[in-house]
Design a protein around this motif. Structure first.
Motif, PDB file in Angstrom:
ATOM      1  N   MET A  34       0.813  -1.206   0.000  1.00  0.00           N
ATOM      2  CA  MET A  34       0.000   0.000   0.000  1.00  0.00           C
ATOM      3  C   MET A  34       0.853   1.265   0.000  1.00  0.00           C
ATOM      4  O   MET A  34       0.507   2.264  -0.617  1.00  0.00           O
ATOM      5  N   LYS A  35       1.961   1.195   0.730  1.00  0.00           N
ATOM      6  CA  LYS A  35       2.827   2.363   0.797  1.00  0.00           C
ATOM      7  C   LYS A  35       3.420   2.688  -0.567  1.00  0.00           C
ATOM      8  O   LYS A  35       3.526   3.859  -0.948  1.00  0.00           O
ATOM      9  N   VAL A  36       3.802   1.637  -1.312  1.00  0.00           N
ATOM     10  CA  VAL A  36       4.362   1.838  -2.647  1.00  0.00           C
ATOM     11  C   VAL A  36       3.309   2.406  -3.589  1.00  0.00           C
ATOM     12  O   VAL A  36       3.588   3.304  -4.399  1.00  0.00           O
ATOM     13  N   ILE A  37       2.078   1.897  -3.481  1.00  0.00           N
ATOM     14  CA  ILE A  37       0.986   2.392  -4.324  1.00  0.00           C
ATOM     15  C   ILE A  37       0.722   3.877  -4.047  1.00  0.00           C
ATOM     16  O   ILE A  37       0.554   4.683  -4.965  1.00  0.00           O
ATOM     17  N   ALA A  38       0.702   4.248  -2.761  1.00  0.00           N
ATOM     18  CA  ALA A  38       0.491   5.649  -2.385  1.00  0.00           C
ATOM     19  C   ALA A  38       1.605   6.532  -2.933  1.00  0.00           C
ATOM     20  O   ALA A  38       1.358   7.653  -3.398  1.00  0.00           O
ATOM     21  N   LEU A  39       2.836   6.023  -2.899  1.00  0.00           N
ATOM     22  CA  LEU A  39       3.975   6.790  -3.408  1.00  0.00           C
ATOM     23  C   LEU A  39       3.853   6.997  -4.915  1.00  0.00           C
ATOM     24  O   LEU A  39       4.097   8.097  -5.415  1.00  0.00           O
ATOM     25  N   ILE A  40       3.467   5.941  -5.641  1.00  0.00           N
ATOM     26  CA  ILE A  40       3.332   6.054  -7.101  1.00  0.00           C
ATOM     27  C   ILE A  40       2.219   7.032  -7.463  1.00  0.00           C
ATOM     28  O   ILE A  40       2.365   7.857  -8.372  1.00  0.00           O
ATOM     29  N   ILE A  41       1.109   6.967  -6.729  1.00  0.00           N
ATOM     30  CA  ILE A  41       0.005   7.894  -6.978  1.00  0.00           C
ATOM     31  C   ILE A  41       0.457   9.332  -6.721  1.00  0.00           C
ATOM     32  O   ILE A  41       0.166  10.247  -7.500  1.00  0.00           O
ATOM     33  N   ALA A  42       1.182   9.540  -5.619  1.00  0.00           N
ATOM     34  CA  ALA A  42       1.679  10.882  -5.292  1.00  0.00           C
ATOM     35  C   ALA A  42       2.644  11.384  -6.357  1.00  0.00           C
ATOM     36  O   ALA A  42       2.702  12.591  -6.643  1.00  0.00           O
ATOM     37  N   ALA A  43       3.413  10.475  -6.947  1.00  0.00           N
ATOM     38  CA  ALA A  43       4.385  10.861  -7.972  1.00  0.00           C
ATOM     39  C   ALA A  43       3.717  11.184  -9.304  1.00  0.00           C
ATOM     40  O   ALA A  43       4.150  12.093 -10.021  1.00  0.00           O
ATOM     41  N   LEU A  44       2.635  10.461  -9.638  1.00  0.00           N
ATOM     42  CA  LEU A  44       1.996  10.623 -10.936  1.00  0.00           C
ATOM     43  C   LEU A  44       0.910  11.690 -10.959  1.00  0.00           C
ATOM     44  O   LEU A  44       0.649  12.301 -12.003  1.00  0.00           O
ATOM     45  N   ALA A  45       0.264  11.912  -9.820  1.00  0.00           N
ATOM     46  CA  ALA A  45      -0.897  12.810  -9.780  1.00  0.00           C
ATOM     47  C   ALA A  45      -0.623  14.219 -10.308  1.00  0.00           C
ATOM     48  O   ALA A  45      -1.427  14.753 -11.090  1.00  0.00           O
ATOM     49  N   PRO A  46       0.486  14.871  -9.905  1.00  0.00           N
ATOM     50  CA  PRO A  46       0.721  16.231 -10.423  1.00  0.00           C
ATOM     51  C   PRO A  46       0.850  16.280 -11.938  1.00  0.00           C
ATOM     52  O   PRO A  46       0.315  17.194 -12.581  1.00  0.00           O
ATOM     53  N   ALA A  47       1.540  15.295 -12.520  1.00  0.00           N
ATOM     54  CA  ALA A  47       1.731  15.284 -13.974  1.00  0.00           C
ATOM     55  C   ALA A  47       0.409  15.048 -14.693  1.00  0.00           C
ATOM     56  O   ALA A  47       0.116  15.698 -15.707  1.00  0.00           O
ATOM     57  N   ILE A  48      -0.399  14.138 -14.176  1.00  0.00           N
ATOM     58  CA  ILE A  48      -1.695  13.853 -14.808  1.00  0.00           C
ATOM     59  C   ILE A  48      -2.602  15.084 -14.728  1.00  0.00           C
ATOM     60  O   ILE A  48      -3.298  15.424 -15.685  1.00  0.00           O
ATOM     61  N   ALA A  49      -2.586  15.758 -13.579  1.00  0.00           N
ATOM     62  CA  ALA A  49      -3.410  16.958 -13.417  1.00  0.00           C
ATOM     63  C   ALA A  49      -2.975  18.056 -14.385  1.00  0.00           C
ATOM     64  O   ALA A  49      -3.825  18.700 -15.034  1.00  0.00           O
ATOM     65  N   ASP A  62       7.682  12.304   1.583  1.00  0.00           N
ATOM     66  CA  ASP A  62       7.718  13.638   2.203  1.00  0.00           C
ATOM     67  C   ASP A  62       8.091  14.735   1.211  1.00  0.00           C
ATOM     68  O   ASP A  62       7.765  15.904   1.424  1.00  0.00           O
ATOM     69  N   TYR A  63       8.782  14.362   0.133  1.00  0.00           N
ATOM     70  CA  TYR A  63       9.232  15.352  -0.849  1.00  0.00           C
ATOM     71  C   TYR A  63       8.226  15.535  -1.992  1.00  0.00           C
ATOM     72  O   TYR A  63       8.493  16.293  -2.917  1.00  0.00           O
ATOM     73  N   ALA A  64       7.087  14.863  -1.928  1.00  0.00           N
ATOM     74  CA  ALA A  64       6.144  14.862  -3.048  1.00  0.00           C
ATOM     75  C   ALA A  64       5.605  16.259  -3.368  1.00  0.00           C
ATOM     76  O   ALA A  64       5.521  16.652  -4.532  1.00  0.00           O
ATOM     77  N   ILE A  65       5.236  17.026  -2.326  1.00  0.00           N
ATOM     78  CA  ILE A  65       4.647  18.347  -2.568  1.00  0.00           C
ATOM     79  C   ILE A  65       5.668  19.302  -3.187  1.00  0.00           C
ATOM     80  O   ILE A  65       5.380  20.008  -4.161  1.00  0.00           O
ATOM     81  N   GLY A  66       6.880  19.318  -2.636  1.00  0.00           N
ATOM     82  CA  GLY A  66       7.918  20.187  -3.172  1.00  0.00           C
ATOM     83  C   GLY A  66       8.237  19.874  -4.615  1.00  0.00           C
ATOM     84  O   GLY A  66       8.394  20.781  -5.451  1.00  0.00           O
ATOM     85  N   ARG A  67       8.311  18.593  -4.954  1.00  0.00           N
ATOM     86  CA  ARG A  67       8.610  18.208  -6.336  1.00  0.00           C
ATOM     87  C   ARG A  67       7.446  18.510  -7.268  1.00  0.00           C
ATOM     88  O   ARG A  67       7.653  18.873  -8.430  1.00  0.00           O
ATOM     89  N   ALA A  68       6.221  18.404  -6.759  1.00  0.00           N
ATOM     90  CA  ALA A  68       5.063  18.742  -7.586  1.00  0.00           C
ATOM     91  C   ALA A  68       5.071  20.228  -7.948  1.00  0.00           C
ATOM     92  O   ALA A  68       4.794  20.606  -9.090  1.00  0.00           O
TER      93      ALA A  68
END
Length: 219
Positions: free
Chosen positions: A1-16, A127-133
């Motif tokens: 689940m943690k990996v899935i959440a990480l992938i979603i966090a990584a892909l969501a900004p680009a898809i949006a 933890d770095y997801a928001i900054g990278r987005a």
């Protein structure tokens, strides 16, 4: 689940962001499948570029922040995105408007940013997801918008000379912007936020102004 959440966090900004630029197209054109293909091409591009960047680092070519920013990062990434857009889209797809170039440019850049983001967040944590987005993913999108705008201008240009000039712009302008972005992050160690935030506002203004212009009907 943690990996899935990480992938979603990584892909969501680009898809949006890709959805945003795709839906801003004011012309009637169904290019979704081609856009998705371009997105995948951009994602796959991460791996050869990472190998080349590692090789340049290992050989000691990137000895200064300037070389690292304008050659190792901006040079390689923007050139290969431009190269693939030219040989997979520009030469084989007829644009209905200049704006379609923006959609393809954003697509290949966001595909690249998505794959890069997944790799980075897996190494460093969510933890770095928001900054990278806000910075990395957004800046890649904006470089792609600028590149795509000039590619759109090139395809619709009336003469070969104009086409060549626009194609040169489509490589040089995003490369310079990308190089400046990386140079700021590499050289400004104190209060970097004071410089990078205004620069990001400038990128958004510049890219959105190109986007608006691309949707205007040409005389």
């Amino acid at each position: 689940m943690k990996v899935i959440a990480l992938i979603i966090a990584a892909l969501a900004p680009a898809i949006a962001l890709l959805s945003y630029f795709y839906l801003r197209n004011e012309y009637e054109s169904n290019i979704l499948l081609q856009v998705l293909r371009t997105f995948i091409i951009g994602a796959l591009l991460v791996f050869p570029i990472m190998v080349l960047q590692y090789a340049l680092e290992a050989e000691g070519v990137l000895r200064s922040e300037w070389l690292h920013a304008f050659l190792g990062a901006a040079g390689l990434e923007e050139f290969f995105k431009w190269f693939l857009l030219f040989f997979t889209i520009y030469k084989f797809v007829s644009f209905h408007s200049r704006y379609e170039g923006i959609v393809y440019g954003a697509s290949i850049s966001l595909g690249f940013a998505s794959a890069e983001n997944v790799i980075y967040l897996m190494a460093t944590g969510i933890d770095y997801a928001i900054g990278r987005a806000l910075l990395s993913v957004s800046s890649h999108a904006l470089f792609g918008v600028v590149m795509g705008y000039y590619i759109g201008c090139a395809q619709i240009a009336s003469t070969k000379v104009k086409k060549v000039i626009w194609m040169i712009f489509s490589l040089i302008v995003p490369l310079v912007l990308h190089g400046l972005y990386d140079l700021i992050l590499l050289t400004v160690h104190k209060n970097v936020i004071v410089i990078i935030v205004p620069f990001m506002f400038f990128l958004w203004w510049f890219a959105l102004s190109r986007s608006k212009k691309a949707n205007e009907k040409m005389a």
